[in-house]
Design an enzyme around this catalytic site. Structure first.
Site, PDB file in Angstrom:
ATOM      1  N   LYS A  87       0.861  -1.192   0.000  1.00 35.05           N
ATOM      2  CA  LYS A  87       0.000   0.000   0.000  1.00 35.05           C
ATOM      3  C   LYS A  87       0.891   1.233   0.000  1.00 35.05           C
ATOM      4  O   LYS A  87       1.756   1.392   0.876  1.00 35.05           O
ATOM      5  CB  LYS A  87      -0.889  -0.046   1.246  1.00 35.05           C
ATOM      6  CG  LYS A  87      -2.163   0.750   1.139  1.00 35.05           C
ATOM      7  CD  LYS A  87      -3.046   0.430   2.332  1.00 35.05           C
ATOM      8  CE  LYS A  87      -4.328   1.204   2.340  1.00 35.05           C
ATOM      9  NZ  LYS A  87      -5.060   1.048   3.595  1.00 35.05           N
TER      10      LYS A  87
HETATM   11  O1  G3P Z   1      -7.684   2.069   5.460  1.00 39.19           O
HETATM   12  C1  G3P Z   1      -8.049   3.266   4.857  1.00 39.19           C
HETATM   13  C2  G3P Z   1      -9.408   3.796   5.219  1.00 39.19           C
HETATM   14  O2  G3P Z   1     -10.353   2.786   5.082  1.00 39.19           O
HETATM   15  C3  G3P Z   1      -9.499   4.618   6.468  1.00 39.19           C
HETATM   16  O3  G3P Z   1     -10.797   4.775   6.943  1.00 39.19           O
HETATM   17  O4  G3P Z   1     -12.429   5.450   8.698  1.00 39.19           O
HETATM   18  O5  G3P Z   1     -10.007   6.097   8.931  1.00 39.19           O
HETATM   19  O6  G3P Z   1     -11.437   7.189   7.235  1.00 39.19           O
HETATM   20  P1  G3P Z   1     -11.191   5.957   8.016  1.00 39.19           P
END
Ligand code: G3P
Length: 222
Positions: A87
């Site tokens: 990633k």
């Molecule tokens: O892993 C990346 C993403 O899914 C992060 O989500 O909830 O931290 O905006 P969030």
């Protein structure tokens, strides 16, 4: 649409896997920190443990932000397990690194994508997955789902093979709407996946079926 779980928690990964609907895992440095996983060796070991808990792709994020660092970290991550997808953040050196990894046959997930232009760059560099963050766009009064629709259209226009991995999902309707829009993958917190099971009419209907069965059995036993 594939279901990934967005967590570094082995317990949650195992629970989602046991449901029989899990296709992979995504992590990020914040999710690793949340589980108290720090130090290079522990982080690498944790990725190997995650790969042992799910049959599918596991996104492992680089910490480096310069080309040389991203390449060396990414190559090491990719060597840990065949299911690791490296990633990489959507920055200039990240896109250059994605091109390098693509040429070497290493699969990548371009993360922190918030615009269609960024998604186009990631696909041109050969990213396996692109991760638009829909919840974080919604948080700033921008339509996250509209970005999924836009990227789907652009990729379909040109037959770009990068898979649209909807990320930053906050609730079950995000998952359903991503499926309607043709996202290839949704990476979700466990509670959003579990919420898909719920419908009051299912619970009421099951209760009634079981009550009728009990009643009929009691009558037959008389
Ligand atoms: O892993 C990346 C993403 O899914 C992060 O989500 O909830 O931290 O905006 P969030």
């Amino acid at each position: 649409m594939k279901f990934f779980i967005d967590t570094a928690s082995l317990e949650q990964i195992r629970e989602a896997h046991s449901l029989g609907v899990l296709d992979g895992v995504t992590t990020n440095p914040s999710l690793m920190a949340k589980e108290g996983i720090s130090g290079t060796d522990r982080i690498y070991k944790h990725y190997v443990d995650i790969c042992g808990s799910v049959d599918g792709d596991v996104s492992a994020e680089v910490i480096a932000t310069d080309l040389k660092g991203i390449i060396s970290e990414g190559e090491h991550l990719a060597s840990l397990h065949p299911n690791i997808v490296v990633k990489v953040p959507m920055i200039r050196d990240g896109v250059k690194a994605i091109k390098h990894f693509t040429d070497k046959g290493i699969r990548t997930n371009c993360t922190l994508v918030f615009s269609a232009g960024q998604a186009l760059l990631a696909a041109k560099a050969g990213a396996t997955y692109v991760s638009p963050f829909i919840g974080r766009l919604d948080d700033v009064s921008t339509d996250g789902l509209a970005l999924i629709e836009q990227i789907r259209l652009i990729y379909d226009n040109y037959g770009l093979e990068t898979q649209v991995l909807a990320a930053s999902i906050r609730h079950p309707m995000h998952i359903v709407q991503c499926a309607e829009l043709g996202a290839d993958v949704a990476t979700c917190p466990l509670n959003a996946i579990l919420a898909l099971f719920e419908h009051p009419l299912t619970a009421i209907g099951l209760e009634k079926f079981l009550a009728d069965h009990r009643k009929a059995s009691a009558a037959a036993a008389k």
